[in-house]
Design a protein around this motif. Structure first.
Motif, PDB file in Angstrom:
ATOM      1  N   PHE A 170     -20.303  78.360 103.807  1.00 25.79           N
ATOM      2  CA  PHE A 170     -20.172  79.632 102.988  1.00 25.79           C
ATOM      3  C   PHE A 170     -20.481  80.910 102.782  1.00 25.79           C
ATOM      4  O   PHE A 170     -21.149  81.567 103.469  1.00 25.79           O
ATOM      5  N   THR A 171     -21.753  80.429 101.951  1.00 28.75           N
ATOM      6  CA  THR A 171     -22.790  81.447 101.084  1.00 28.75           C
ATOM      7  C   THR A 171     -23.328  81.808 102.659  1.00 28.75           C
ATOM      8  O   THR A 171     -23.789  83.570 102.546  1.00 28.75           O
ATOM      9  N   SER A 172     -24.160  80.432 102.928  1.00 23.71           N
ATOM     10  CA  SER A 172     -25.689  81.111 103.783  1.00 23.71           C
ATOM     11  C   SER A 172     -24.373  81.548 105.014  1.00 23.71           C
ATOM     12  O   SER A 172     -25.374  82.814 105.998  1.00 23.71           O
ATOM     13  N   THR A 173     -23.471  81.565 105.749  1.00 28.82           N
ATOM     14  CA  THR A 173     -22.818  81.995 106.567  1.00 28.82           C
ATOM     15  C   THR A 173     -22.396  82.825 106.007  1.00 28.82           C
ATOM     16  O   THR A 173     -22.662  84.692 107.225  1.00 28.82           O
ATOM     17  N   ILE A 174     -21.921  83.814 105.119  1.00 33.09           N
ATOM     18  CA  ILE A 174     -21.374  84.872 105.123  1.00 33.09           C
ATOM     19  C   ILE A 174     -22.982  86.236 104.630  1.00 33.09           C
ATOM     20  O   ILE A 174     -22.897  87.332 105.396  1.00 33.09           O
ATOM     21  N   SER A 175     -24.127  85.191 104.230  1.00 29.70           N
ATOM     22  CA  SER A 175     -25.418  86.058 104.196  1.00 29.70           C
ATOM     23  C   SER A 175     -26.400  86.421 105.879  1.00 29.70           C
ATOM     24  O   SER A 175     -26.273  87.732 105.617  1.00 29.70           O
ATOM     25  N   VAL A 176     -25.626  85.449 106.161  1.00 24.21           N
ATOM     26  CA  VAL A 176     -26.223  85.403 108.230  1.00 24.21           C
ATOM     27  C   VAL A 176     -25.220  86.838 108.359  1.00 24.21           C
ATOM     28  O   VAL A 176     -25.486  87.433 109.071  1.00 24.21           O
ATOM     29  N   PHE A 177     -23.762  86.679 108.963  1.00 27.61           N
ATOM     30  CA  PHE A 177     -23.167  87.518 108.498  1.00 27.61           C
ATOM     31  C   PHE A 177     -22.924  88.847 108.332  1.00 27.61           C
ATOM     32  O   PHE A 177     -23.232  90.015 109.377  1.00 27.61           O
ATOM     33  N   VAL A 178     -23.259  89.583 107.246  1.00 28.08           N
ATOM     34  CA  VAL A 178     -23.771  90.413 106.410  1.00 28.08           C
ATOM     35  C   VAL A 178     -25.088  91.560 107.136  1.00 28.08           C
ATOM     36  O   VAL A 178     -24.953  92.205 107.326  1.00 28.08           O
ATOM     37  N   MET A 179     -26.098  90.152 107.184  1.00 24.48           N
ATOM     38  CA  MET A 179     -27.091  90.883 107.180  1.00 24.48           C
ATOM     39  C   MET A 179     -27.069  91.328 108.971  1.00 24.48           C
ATOM     40  O   MET A 179     -28.144  92.112 108.994  1.00 24.48           O
ATOM     41  N   ASN A 180     -26.883  90.416 110.036  1.00 23.47           N
ATOM     42  CA  ASN A 180     -26.747  90.391 111.154  1.00 23.47           C
ATOM     43  C   ASN A 180     -26.292  91.184 112.204  1.00 23.47           C
ATOM     44  O   ASN A 180     -26.217  91.457 112.525  1.00 23.47           O
ATOM     45  N   TYR A 181     -24.764  91.139 110.927  1.00 21.59           N
ATOM     46  CA  TYR A 181     -23.659  92.317 111.998  1.00 21.59           C
ATOM     47  C   TYR A 181     -23.292  93.291 111.308  1.00 21.59           C
ATOM     48  O   TYR A 181     -23.184  94.533 111.538  1.00 21.59           O
ATOM     49  N   LEU A 182     -22.636  92.902 109.529  1.00 18.75           N
ATOM     50  CA  LEU A 182     -22.783  94.752 109.033  1.00 18.75           C
ATOM     51  C   LEU A 182     -23.326  95.683 108.654  1.00 18.75           C
ATOM     52  O   LEU A 182     -23.011  96.953 109.102  1.00 18.75           O
ATOM     53  N   LEU A 183     -24.465  95.231 107.608  1.00 18.41           N
ATOM     54  CA  LEU A 183     -25.487  96.170 108.204  1.00 18.41           C
ATOM     55  C   LEU A 183     -25.840  97.088 109.470  1.00 18.41           C
ATOM     56  O   LEU A 183     -25.658  97.819 109.323  1.00 18.41           O
ATOM     57  N   PRO A 184     -26.702  96.316 110.374  1.00 19.57           N
ATOM     58  CA  PRO A 184     -26.711  96.941 111.903  1.00 19.57           C
ATOM     59  C   PRO A 184     -25.203  98.111 112.134  1.00 19.57           C
ATOM     60  O   PRO A 184     -25.762  99.218 112.798  1.00 19.57           O
ATOM     61  N   LEU A 185     -24.029  97.154 112.002  1.00 18.73           N
ATOM     62  CA  LEU A 185     -23.193  98.072 112.200  1.00 18.73           C
ATOM     63  C   LEU A 185     -22.885  99.224 110.954  1.00 18.73           C
ATOM     64  O   LEU A 185     -22.325 100.532 111.771  1.00 18.73           O
ATOM     65  N   ALA A 186     -23.267  99.769 110.532  1.00 15.60           N
ATOM     66  CA  ALA A 186     -22.881 100.458 109.764  1.00 15.60           C
ATOM     67  C   ALA A 186     -23.986 101.471 109.964  1.00 15.60           C
ATOM     68  O   ALA A 186     -23.630 102.797 110.106  1.00 15.60           O
ATOM     69  N   ALA A 187     -25.327 101.116 110.350  1.00 18.12           N
ATOM     70  CA  ALA A 187     -25.979 102.253 110.839  1.00 18.12           C
ATOM     71  C   ALA A 187     -26.241 102.487 112.091  1.00 18.12           C
ATOM     72  O   ALA A 187     -27.231 103.300 112.586  1.00 18.12           O
ATOM     73  N   HIS A 188     -25.419 101.799 112.632  1.00 18.71           N
ATOM     74  CA  HIS A 188     -25.438 102.156 114.369  1.00 18.71           C
ATOM     75  C   HIS A 188     -25.372 103.482 114.775  1.00 18.71           C
ATOM     76  O   HIS A 188     -25.717 104.404 115.137  1.00 18.71           O
ATOM     77  N   LYS A 189     -23.935 104.232 113.964  1.00 20.51           N
ATOM     78  CA  LYS A 189     -24.258 105.924 114.225  1.00 20.51           C
ATOM     79  C   LYS A 189     -25.466 106.589 113.817  1.00 20.51           C
ATOM     80  O   LYS A 189     -25.595 107.941 114.424  1.00 20.51           O
ATOM     81  N   ASP A 190     -25.072 106.759 112.435  1.00 20.89           N
ATOM     82  CA  ASP A 190     -26.775 107.423 112.402  1.00 20.89           C
ATOM     83  C   ASP A 190     -28.553 107.030 113.166  1.00 20.89           C
ATOM     84  O   ASP A 190     -28.746 107.795 113.379  1.00 20.89           O
ATOM     85  N   ILE A 191     -28.493 106.040 113.625  1.00 20.26           N
ATOM     86  CA  ILE A 191     -29.453 105.675 114.977  1.00 20.26           C
ATOM     87  C   ILE A 191     -29.295 106.321 116.023  1.00 20.26           C
ATOM     88  O   ILE A 191     -30.569 106.690 116.605  1.00 20.26           O
ATOM     89  N   ILE A 192     -28.503 106.089 116.637  1.00 17.26           N
ATOM     90  CA  ILE A 192     -27.692 107.140 117.877  1.00 17.26           C
ATOM     91  C   ILE A 192     -27.927 108.235 117.653  1.00 17.26           C
ATOM     92  O   ILE A 192     -28.514 108.578 118.343  1.00 17.26           O
ATOM     93  N   LYS A 193     -27.663 108.950 116.773  1.00 15.49           N
ATOM     94  CA  LYS A 193     -27.783 110.538 115.969  1.00 15.49           C
ATOM     95  C   LYS A 193     -29.723 110.774 116.539  1.00 15.49           C
ATOM     96  O   LYS A 193     -30.422 111.741 116.604  1.00 15.49           O
ATOM     97  N   VAL A 194     -30.402 109.919 115.432  1.00 11.88           N
ATOM     98  CA  VAL A 194     -31.509 109.977 115.584  1.00 11.88           C
ATOM     99  C   VAL A 194     -32.074 109.708 116.896  1.00 11.88           C
ATOM    100  O   VAL A 194     -32.935 110.618 117.370  1.00 11.88           O
ATOM    101  N   LYS A 195     -31.869 108.581 117.504  1.00 14.28           N
ATOM    102  CA  LYS A 195     -32.770 108.497 119.539  1.00 14.28           C
ATOM    103  C   LYS A 195     -31.985 109.630 119.583  1.00 14.28           C
ATOM    104  O   LYS A 195     -33.061 109.889 120.548  1.00 14.28           O
ATOM    105  N   GLN A 196     -30.928 110.238 120.051  1.00 17.80           N
ATOM    106  CA  GLN A 196     -30.621 111.776 120.891  1.00 17.80           C
ATOM    107  C   GLN A 196     -31.696 112.450 119.881  1.00 17.80           C
ATOM    108  O   GLN A 196     -32.332 113.671 120.761  1.00 17.80           O
ATOM    109  N   GLN A 197     -31.453 112.722 118.808  1.00 12.12           N
ATOM    110  CA  GLN A 197     -33.097 114.137 119.005  1.00 12.12           C
ATOM    111  C   GLN A 197     -33.902 113.797 119.080  1.00 12.12           C
ATOM    112  O   GLN A 197     -34.649 114.794 119.247  1.00 12.12           O
ATOM    113  N   LEU A 198     -34.599 112.722 119.295  1.00  5.61           N
ATOM    114  CA  LEU A 198     -35.864 111.925 119.253  1.00  5.61           C
ATOM    115  C   LEU A 198     -35.826 112.451 120.736  1.00  5.61           C
ATOM    116  O   LEU A 198     -36.874 112.556 121.522  1.00  5.61           O
ATOM    117  N   LEU A 199     -35.334 112.143 121.920  1.00  7.29           N
ATOM    118  CA  LEU A 199     -35.066 112.104 122.997  1.00  7.29           C
ATOM    119  C   LEU A 199     -34.500 113.914 122.710  1.00  7.29           C
ATOM    120  O   LEU A 199     -35.413 114.350 123.852  1.00  7.29           O
TER     121      LEU A 199
END
Length: 100
Positions: free
Chosen positions: A31-60
């Motif tokens: 449980f603990t390790s699985t939840i930790s991996v899920f949060v670090m590798n899925y939820l955090l990148p998912l939360a930052a995805h929209k902002d990263i796309i905006k920054v990428k578009q501005q840079l391009l």
């Protein structure tokens, strides 16, 4: 210290402690390790995805604008806007400064 404490206990207490340890270990892994991996590798990148796309578009967009400016300078007369060619002798030798 824990080993000395465990040796003095009865065998039923030792087996109960061993069972609780294995139960804790399985819970930690499952449980603990699985939840930790899920949060670090899925939820955090998912939360930052929209902002990263905006920054990428501005840079391009900025890179495209910069390339367009460079292409316009190449097509136009760059000799008027271009600075003089660099000459290291102007900075390294006194004779060139005297000759000017």
């Amino acid at each position: 210290y824990v080993f000395l404490f465990a040796v003095r206990q009865s065998s039923s207490r030792q087996s109960a402690w061993m069972q609780s340890f294995f139960l804790w270990l399985m819970t930690e892994i499952a449980f603990t390790s699985t939840i930790s991996v899920f949060v670090m590798n899925y939820l955090l990148p998912l939360a930052a995805h929209k902002d990263i796309i905006k920054v990428k578009q501005q840079l391009l967009q900025t890179i495209r604008e910069y390339n367009d400016e460079l292409n316009l300078e190449r097509l136009g007369d760059c000799t008027v806007n271009a600075p003089n060619d660099f000459n290291a002798a102007d900075y390294l030798f006194v004779s060139t400064r005297v000759a000017k």
